[in-house]
Design an enzyme around this catalytic site. Structure first.
Site, mmCIF file in Angstrom:
data_model
loop_
_atom_site.group_PDB
_atom_site.id
_atom_site.type_symbol
_atom_site.label_atom_id
_atom_site.label_comp_id
_atom_site.label_asym_id
_atom_site.label_seq_id
_atom_site.Cartn_x
_atom_site.Cartn_y
_atom_site.Cartn_z
ATOM 1 N N SER A 17 20.345 44.976 -47.958
ATOM 2 C CA SER A 17 19.547 44.509 -46.827
ATOM 3 C C SER A 17 18.186 45.202 -46.721
ATOM 4 O O SER A 17 17.185 44.547 -46.417
ATOM 5 C CB SER A 17 20.331 44.677 -45.518
ATOM 6 O OG SER A 17 21.451 43.819 -45.544
ATOM 7 N N THR A 62 27.762 45.714 -41.219
ATOM 8 C CA THR A 62 28.628 45.350 -42.339
ATOM 9 C C THR A 62 29.949 46.102 -42.233
ATOM 10 O O THR A 62 30.228 46.761 -41.213
ATOM 11 C CB THR A 62 27.875 45.540 -43.690
ATOM 12 O OG1 THR A 62 28.685 45.010 -44.727
ATOM 13 C CG2 THR A 62 27.537 46.995 -43.969
ATOM 14 N N LYS A 66 32.199 44.925 -38.384
ATOM 15 C CA LYS A 66 31.804 43.594 -37.879
ATOM 16 C C LYS A 66 32.645 43.119 -36.691
ATOM 17 O O LYS A 66 32.113 42.520 -35.755
ATOM 18 C CB LYS A 66 31.899 42.560 -39.000
ATOM 19 C CG LYS A 66 30.805 42.667 -40.049
ATOM 20 C CD LYS A 66 31.004 41.546 -41.061
ATOM 21 C CE LYS A 66 29.858 41.425 -42.026
ATOM 22 N NZ LYS A 66 29.890 40.166 -42.775
ATOM 23 N N ASP A 102 26.408 34.400 -41.021
ATOM 24 C CA ASP A 102 26.970 34.061 -42.341
ATOM 25 C C ASP A 102 27.090 32.548 -42.536
ATOM 26 O O ASP A 102 26.796 32.030 -43.623
ATOM 27 C CB ASP A 102 28.336 34.715 -42.540
ATOM 28 C CG ASP A 102 28.217 36.206 -42.845
ATOM 29 O OD1 ASP A 102 27.152 36.623 -43.321
ATOM 30 O OD2 ASP A 102 29.192 36.937 -42.606
ATOM 31 N N GLY A 128 40.474 30.490 -50.341
ATOM 32 C CA GLY A 128 40.426 31.811 -49.732
ATOM 33 C C GLY A 128 40.538 31.721 -48.219
ATOM 34 O O GLY A 128 40.227 30.677 -47.628
ATOM 35 N N GLY A 130 39.890 34.802 -46.050
ATOM 36 C CA GLY A 130 39.438 36.058 -45.453
ATOM 37 C C GLY A 130 38.298 35.810 -44.473
ATOM 38 O O GLY A 130 38.086 34.685 -43.999
ATOM 39 N N GLY A 131 37.542 36.864 -44.189
ATOM 40 C CA GLY A 131 36.441 36.755 -43.236
ATOM 41 C C GLY A 131 35.368 35.777 -43.693
ATOM 42 O O GLY A 131 34.799 35.039 -42.885
ATOM 43 N N ARG A 157 48.234 33.523 -44.282
ATOM 44 C CA ARG A 157 46.862 33.889 -43.902
ATOM 45 C C ARG A 157 46.026 32.629 -43.669
ATOM 46 O O ARG A 157 45.200 32.572 -42.761
ATOM 47 C CB ARG A 157 46.251 34.727 -45.010
ATOM 48 C CG ARG A 157 45.637 35.980 -44.470
ATOM 49 C CD ARG A 157 45.081 36.849 -45.540
ATOM 50 N NE ARG A 157 43.906 37.526 -45.014
ATOM 51 C CZ ARG A 157 42.988 38.097 -45.761
ATOM 52 N NH1 ARG A 157 43.100 38.070 -47.061
ATOM 53 N NH2 ARG A 157 41.957 38.689 -45.198
HETATM 54 P P1 ATR Z 1 36.423 38.633 -47.231
HETATM 55 O O1 ATR Z 1 36.456 39.188 -45.834
HETATM 56 O O2 ATR Z 1 35.213 39.015 -48.025
HETATM 57 O O3 ATR Z 1 36.671 37.153 -47.258
HETATM 58 P P2 ATR Z 1 39.157 39.475 -47.789
HETATM 59 O O4 ATR Z 1 39.506 39.356 -46.369
HETATM 60 O O5 ATR Z 1 39.589 40.703 -48.529
HETATM 61 O O6 ATR Z 1 37.593 39.385 -48.039
HETATM 62 O O7 ATR Z 1 39.709 38.176 -48.558
HETATM 63 C C1 ATR Z 1 39.778 38.097 -49.930
HETATM 64 C C2 ATR Z 1 40.260 36.707 -50.333
HETATM 65 O O8 ATR Z 1 40.410 36.701 -51.756
HETATM 66 C C3 ATR Z 1 41.616 36.337 -49.756
HETATM 67 O O9 ATR Z 1 41.660 34.952 -49.551
HETATM 68 C C4 ATR Z 1 42.555 36.755 -50.875
HETATM 69 O O10 ATR Z 1 43.799 36.096 -50.880
HETATM 70 P P3 ATR Z 1 45.069 36.705 -50.062
HETATM 71 O O11 ATR Z 1 44.842 36.368 -48.627
HETATM 72 O O12 ATR Z 1 46.229 36.058 -50.649
HETATM 73 O O13 ATR Z 1 45.027 38.208 -50.307
HETATM 74 C C5 ATR Z 1 41.748 36.332 -52.077
HETATM 75 N N1 ATR Z 1 42.196 36.988 -53.305
HETATM 76 C C6 ATR Z 1 41.943 38.256 -53.694
HETATM 77 N N2 ATR Z 1 42.526 38.515 -54.901
HETATM 78 C C7 ATR Z 1 43.168 37.371 -55.268
HETATM 79 C C8 ATR Z 1 43.959 36.984 -56.404
HETATM 80 N N3 ATR Z 1 44.206 37.828 -57.416
HETATM 81 N N4 ATR Z 1 44.450 35.718 -56.433
HETATM 82 C C9 ATR Z 1 44.202 34.840 -55.425
HETATM 83 N N5 ATR Z 1 43.470 35.146 -54.332
HETATM 84 C C10 ATR Z 1 42.959 36.395 -54.248
#
Ligand code: ATR
Length: 279
Positions: A17, A62, A66, A102, A128, A130-131, A157
């Site tokens: 940043s 970050t 957050k 974002d 995915g 996650g956040g 999730r």
């Molecule tokens: P962010 O906040 O950046 O989105 P995060 O919350 O750590 O990061 O999320 C990471 C994502 O990558 C999740 O969707 C995770 O899947 P899970 O919820 O099953 O953990 C996905 N991810 C990470 N490694 C993975 C792998 N080897 N295979 C499939 N999905 C994976």
């Protein structure tokens, strides 16, 4: 008087940043400064309540702050509340305001790099949960997507994430992801798969429609295996660096009063920095 802003996190040394905002400050000849501030997990409350005394007009936020920044803000906009996290803070009449830019960055990157991406089809496949996926879902719903297919390795999730939104989000088994690319105008990787040091994202794009846009939030490397595969099939691709750059725009305007632009020059600067760090 010099206007100051910063990015707070823990650790913070790898944040790009300062490079982005430093570039815009110089370009616009603004008497401003943008620094990195390491704030330990227990110190966020203290940092935010003394932000004005420390001379800051605002901050980017970050990992790992957050979610807590959203809780501590006096007011949060719709995006921050829906995404459940804040990445941009500023003071207004002494009150701490919070936003999450974002989703804005995600959409603006696609608008700039793949014009018309959201006009042909309102179906998307999001990989995915996650956040980052939460911001992407908020963005797609704001553009009236009416068929959002959400696949995550850990199904619970994805279920929990879908539950945060009142919208047409359909869960897809992780093993079924390749079958569900058909008919999607957009395919988005929000997982960490494909990032340097992680395995690639395995997905078969054979069934993707010819006008589908494929985008990856991963930007190290810039061209992931997913994007390579899509390019080889002649599909439009958008890398993840633009999202990082565009999400910075609203904060800069709040603190320094000018809406900056994401130019090729800025992109080149950050790409050079990414390459340097890989050496
Ligand atoms: P962010 O906040 O950046 O989105 P995060 O919350 O750590 O990061 O999320 C990471 C994502 O990558 C999740 O969707 C995770 O899947 P899970 O919820 O099953 O953990 C996905 N991810 C990470 N490694 C993975 C792998 N080897 N295979 C499939 N999905 C994976």
């Amino acid at each position: 008087m010099t206007t100051r802003a910063c990015v707070i996190g823990w650790p913070i040394e790898h944040s790009r940043s300062p490079l982005i905002h430093g570039h815009w400050l110089a370009k616009h000849g603004i008497d401003g400064a943008y620094t990195k501030q390491e704030v330990e997990p227990g110190n966020l409350d203290h940092f935010l309540s003394s932000m004005r005394e420390q001379g800051f007009a605002g901050a980017n936020v970050t990992v790992p702050h957050k979610e807590q920044a959203l809780v501590l803000a006096d007011h949060a906009d719709d995006a921050a509340r829906a995404i459940g996290a804040a990445n941009t803070l500023w003071l207004e009449d002494g009150r701490l305001q919070a936003s999450n830019t974002d989703a804005y960055g995600f959409l603006k990157n696609l608008d700039q790099e793949a014009p018309g991406w959201d006009t042909l089809s309102k179906s998307a496949l999001v990989l995915g949960a996650g956040g980052a996926a939460r911001a992407v879902l908020f963005g797609l719903l704001s553009r009236s997507f009416d068929d959002i297919r959400l696949a995550n390795r850990t199904r619970e999730r994805a279920e929990s994430l879908a539950g945060h939104f009142d919208g047409p989000i359909h869960l897809v088994d992780w093993e079924q992801r390749s079958e569900r690319v058909a008919g999607c105008g957009l395919i988005v990787n929000t997982t960490s798969l494909g990032m340097t040091g992680s395995p690639p994202l395995e997905i078969d794009l054979t069934g993707a429609s010819v006008d589908a846009v494929i985008t990856d939030l991963v930007y190290v490397p810039l061209k992931t295996k997913l994007l390579e595969q899509a390019e080889a099939r002649g599909l439009r691709t958008v890398d993840g660096l633009g999202m990082l750059l565009h999400q910075a725009e609203p904060g800069f305007e709040k603190w320094f009063g000018i809406r900056p632009e994401v130019t090729q020059e800025l992109r080149d600067l950050i790409v050079a920095n990414l390459l340097e760090e890989q050496c």
